[in-house]
Design a protein around this motif. Structure first.
Motif, PDB file in Angstrom:
ATOM      1  N   ILE A 134       0.870  -1.191   0.000  1.00 44.41           N
ATOM      2  CA  ILE A 134       0.000   0.000   0.000  1.00 44.41           C
ATOM      3  C   ILE A 134       0.900   1.232   0.000  1.00 44.41           C
ATOM      4  CG2 ILE A 134      -1.725   1.320   1.266  1.00 44.41           C
ATOM      5  CD1 ILE A 134      -2.689  -1.235   2.586  1.00 44.41           C
ATOM      6  N   LEU A 135       0.642   2.152  -0.946  1.00 38.67           N
ATOM      7  CA  LEU A 135       1.372   3.415  -0.983  1.00 38.67           C
ATOM      8  C   LEU A 135       0.432   4.522  -0.520  1.00 38.67           C
ATOM      9  CD1 LEU A 135       3.105   2.977  -4.461  1.00 38.67           C
ATOM     10  CD2 LEU A 135       4.073   2.509  -2.194  1.00 38.67           C
ATOM     11  N   GLU A 136       0.781   5.182   0.575  1.00 33.64           N
ATOM     12  CA  GLU A 136      -0.096   6.195   1.172  1.00 33.64           C
ATOM     13  C   GLU A 136       0.658   7.521   1.285  1.00 33.64           C
ATOM     14  OE1 GLU A 136      -3.269   6.806   2.173  1.00 33.64           O
ATOM     15  OE2 GLU A 136      -2.422   8.708   2.842  1.00 33.64           O
ATOM     16  N   ARG A 137       0.024   8.599   0.855  1.00 34.59           N
ATOM     17  CA  ARG A 137       0.754   9.875   0.843  1.00 34.59           C
ATOM     18  C   ARG A 137       0.850  10.536   2.218  1.00 34.59           C
ATOM     19  NH1 ARG A 137      -3.406  13.563  -2.618  1.00 34.59           N
ATOM     20  NH2 ARG A 137      -5.072  13.428  -1.115  1.00 34.59           N
ATOM     21  N   ASP A 138      -0.055  10.187   3.133  1.00 33.50           N
ATOM     22  CA  ASP A 138       0.002  10.779   4.481  1.00 33.50           C
ATOM     23  C   ASP A 138       1.090  10.131   5.336  1.00 33.50           C
ATOM     24  OD1 ASP A 138      -1.920  12.688   4.295  1.00 33.50           O
ATOM     25  OD2 ASP A 138      -3.463  11.586   5.397  1.00 33.50           O
ATOM     26  N   ASN A 139       1.375  10.794   6.470  1.00 35.12           N
ATOM     27  CA  ASN A 139       2.219  10.165   7.488  1.00 35.12           C
ATOM     28  C   ASN A 139       1.429   9.042   8.152  1.00 35.12           C
ATOM     29  OD1 ASN A 139       4.201  12.135   7.207  1.00 35.12           O
ATOM     30  ND2 ASN A 139       3.148  13.472   8.661  1.00 35.12           N
ATOM     31  N   GLU A 140       2.132   8.169   8.816  1.00 35.45           N
ATOM     32  CA  GLU A 140       1.455   7.140   9.597  1.00 35.45           C
ATOM     33  C   GLU A 140       0.728   7.825  10.756  1.00 35.45           C
ATOM     34  OE1 GLU A 140       4.074   4.081  10.935  1.00 35.45           O
ATOM     35  OE2 GLU A 140       2.424   2.841  11.672  1.00 35.45           O
ATOM     36  N   SER A 141      -0.532   7.449  10.981  1.00 33.46           N
ATOM     37  CA  SER A 141      -1.280   8.072  12.089  1.00 33.46           C
ATOM     38  C   SER A 141      -0.825   7.483  13.405  1.00 33.46           C
ATOM     39  CB  SER A 141      -2.775   7.803  11.979  1.00 33.46           C
ATOM     40  OG  SER A 141      -3.214   8.044  10.705  1.00 33.46           O
ATOM     41  N   ILE A 142      -0.895   8.325  14.425  1.00 34.02           N
ATOM     42  CA  ILE A 142      -0.622   7.801  15.766  1.00 34.02           C
ATOM     43  C   ILE A 142      -1.962   7.731  16.470  1.00 34.02           C
ATOM     44  CG2 ILE A 142       0.631   8.169  17.928  1.00 34.02           C
ATOM     45  CD1 ILE A 142       2.485  10.002  16.077  1.00 34.02           C
ATOM     46  N   GLY A 143      -2.501   6.535  16.585  1.00 35.20           N
ATOM     47  CA  GLY A 143      -3.808   6.380  17.221  1.00 35.20           C
ATOM     48  C   GLY A 143      -4.937   6.867  16.330  1.00 35.20           C
ATOM     49  N   ASN A 161       4.081   8.442   3.368  1.00 36.75           N
ATOM     50  CA  ASN A 161       4.768   9.559   2.686  1.00 36.75           C
ATOM     51  C   ASN A 161       5.148   9.207   1.253  1.00 36.75           C
ATOM     52  OD1 ASN A 161       4.874  11.283   5.025  1.00 36.75           O
ATOM     53  ND2 ASN A 161       6.351   9.802   5.832  1.00 36.75           N
ATOM     54  N   GLN A 162       4.283   8.464   0.602  1.00 37.47           N
ATOM     55  CA  GLN A 162       4.519   8.065  -0.788  1.00 37.47           C
ATOM     56  C   GLN A 162       3.351   8.554  -1.624  1.00 37.47           C
ATOM     57  OE1 GLN A 162       7.153   6.201  -1.907  1.00 37.47           O
ATOM     58  NE2 GLN A 162       8.058   6.013   0.120  1.00 37.47           N
ATOM     59  N   THR A 163       3.578   9.630  -2.363  1.00 38.04           N
ATOM     60  CA  THR A 163       2.512  10.134  -3.238  1.00 38.04           C
ATOM     61  C   THR A 163       2.702   9.557  -4.633  1.00 38.04           C
ATOM     62  OG1 THR A 163       2.405  12.174  -1.977  1.00 38.04           O
ATOM     63  CG2 THR A 163       1.462  12.229  -4.190  1.00 38.04           C
ATOM     64  N   VAL A 164       1.702   8.861  -5.103  1.00 38.12           N
ATOM     65  CA  VAL A 164       1.788   8.316  -6.461  1.00 38.12           C
ATOM     66  C   VAL A 164       1.522   9.454  -7.446  1.00 38.12           C
ATOM     67  CG1 VAL A 164       0.719   6.723  -8.110  1.00 38.12           C
ATOM     68  CG2 VAL A 164       1.156   5.990  -5.753  1.00 38.12           C
ATOM     69  N   LYS A 165       2.466   9.652  -8.356  1.00 42.23           N
ATOM     70  CA  LYS A 165       2.348  10.766  -9.309  1.00 42.23           C
ATOM     71  C   LYS A 165       1.877  10.294 -10.676  1.00 42.23           C
ATOM     72  CE  LYS A 165       3.146  14.376  -8.278  1.00 42.23           C
ATOM     73  NZ  LYS A 165       2.176  15.268  -7.580  1.00 42.23           N
ATOM     74  N   PHE A 208       2.390  -1.378 -15.501  1.00 42.44           N
ATOM     75  CA  PHE A 208       3.284  -2.329 -14.831  1.00 42.44           C
ATOM     76  C   PHE A 208       3.908  -1.761 -13.554  1.00 42.44           C
ATOM     77  CE2 PHE A 208       5.832   0.105 -17.770  1.00 42.44           C
ATOM     78  CZ  PHE A 208       6.993   0.386 -17.061  1.00 42.44           C
ATOM     79  N   GLY A 209       3.563  -0.520 -13.227  1.00 41.45           N
ATOM     80  CA  GLY A 209       4.126   0.047 -12.013  1.00 41.45           C
ATOM     81  C   GLY A 209       3.600   1.458 -11.785  1.00 41.45           C
ATOM     82  N   VAL A 210       4.143   2.104 -10.753  1.00 41.96           N
ATOM     83  CA  VAL A 210       3.734   3.480 -10.453  1.00 41.96           C
ATOM     84  C   VAL A 210       4.977   4.324 -10.198  1.00 41.96           C
ATOM     85  CG1 VAL A 210       1.472   2.907  -9.459  1.00 41.96           C
ATOM     86  CG2 VAL A 210       3.495   2.951  -7.984  1.00 41.96           C
ATOM     87  N   GLY A 211       4.851   5.621 -10.463  1.00 42.83           N
ATOM     88  CA  GLY A 211       5.913   6.563 -10.124  1.00 42.83           C
ATOM     89  C   GLY A 211       5.503   7.303  -8.863  1.00 42.83           C
ATOM     90  N   THR A 212       6.409   7.420  -7.890  1.00 43.16           N
ATOM     91  CA  THR A 212       6.047   8.079  -6.625  1.00 43.16           C
ATOM     92  C   THR A 212       6.941   9.276  -6.341  1.00 43.16           C
ATOM     93  OG1 THR A 212       7.532   6.683  -5.331  1.00 43.16           O
ATOM     94  CG2 THR A 212       5.245   5.940  -5.542  1.00 43.16           C
ATOM     95  N   ARG A 213       6.434  10.157  -5.483  1.00 42.26           N
ATOM     96  CA  ARG A 213       7.239  11.255  -4.960  1.00 42.26           C
ATOM     97  C   ARG A 213       7.294  11.080  -3.447  1.00 42.26           C
ATOM     98  NH1 ARG A 213       4.261  16.519  -5.128  1.00 42.26           N
ATOM     99  NH2 ARG A 213       3.752  15.859  -3.062  1.00 42.26           N
TER     100      ARG A 213
END
Ligand code: FAD
Length: 157
Positions: free
Chosen positions: A32-41, A135-139, A151-156
């Motif tokens: 899973i590529l998620e652009r947000d930070n990991e949540s704490i709680g 912190n992975q934004t798919v561009k 076949f894939g994704v580009g991330t920032r």
């Protein structure tokens, strides 16, 4: 049968996490590529702006979640979610009239969206072939013209 392939899911919201849970039964590696930070709680985050609102989990949704994550319903209640009778406990004004209140035998679970997602996440984190990358934004999508497939994704970062 478990496919040897790696599958990538763009976005780790509720849909992304549920898709990951289902696909983990069929693919060797689920990313899973998620652009947000990991949540704490169970706290609101930028990528899910409706997080401060009360979220109603209807009967069928709850049943589906329980099938994917056994015990999750009791965990909701243990940390503060509220169960109501869907058709009796709600005062609902819609199209100029108050809806008739009656005991229809169905329950709805009320909690915030982050609370719901936090519980799902705890189950996801225990599934060994799922990894969540924050912190992975798919561009963009990487596309093979000859094979006519992504076949894939580009991330920032
Ligand atoms: C005010 C309000 C009240 C609501 N009330 C209810 C309710 O009572 N009951 C109910 O069931 N539903 C309710 N909903 C709807 C519910 O909140 C949404 O349907 C649900 O949260 C959508 O989840 P999702 O995972 O599909 O999408 P999202 O929650 O939008 O998740 C998408 C994820 O993808 C990530 N992302 C986006 N773009 C990228 C990218 N390029 N690269 C990497 N990651 C990316 C985001 O950060 C986010 O984590 C409500 C919605 C609103 C706005």
């Amino acid at each position: 049968m478990l496919s040897n392939q790696r599958i990538v899911i763009i976005g780790g919201g509720i849909s992304g996490k549920l898709a990951a849970r289902v696909l983990s039964d069929f693919f060797k590696e689920v990313v899973i590529l998620e652009r947000d930070n990991e949540s704490i709680g169970p706290s609101p985050r930028k990528g899910a702006r409706q997080g401060e609102h009360l979220h109603a989990l209807l009967h069928a949704g709850q049943y589906g979640l329980e099938e994917l994550f056994p015990g999750i319903t009791e965990n909701f209640y243990a940390s503060g979610a509220v169960k109501i009778n869907s058709t009796k406990d709600l005062a609902w004004f819609h199209h100029g009239v108050w809806k008739l209140r009656y005991d229809g035998g169905y329950t709805t679970t009320l909690q915030t969206r982050p609370h719901l997602e936090w519980h799902i996440e705890k189950y996801i984190n225990k599934i060994p072939n799922i990894s969540v990358h924050y912190n992975q934004t798919v561009k963009n999508l990487l596309y093979d013209v000859d094979e006519n497939r992504v076949f894939g994704v580009g991330t920032r970062f």
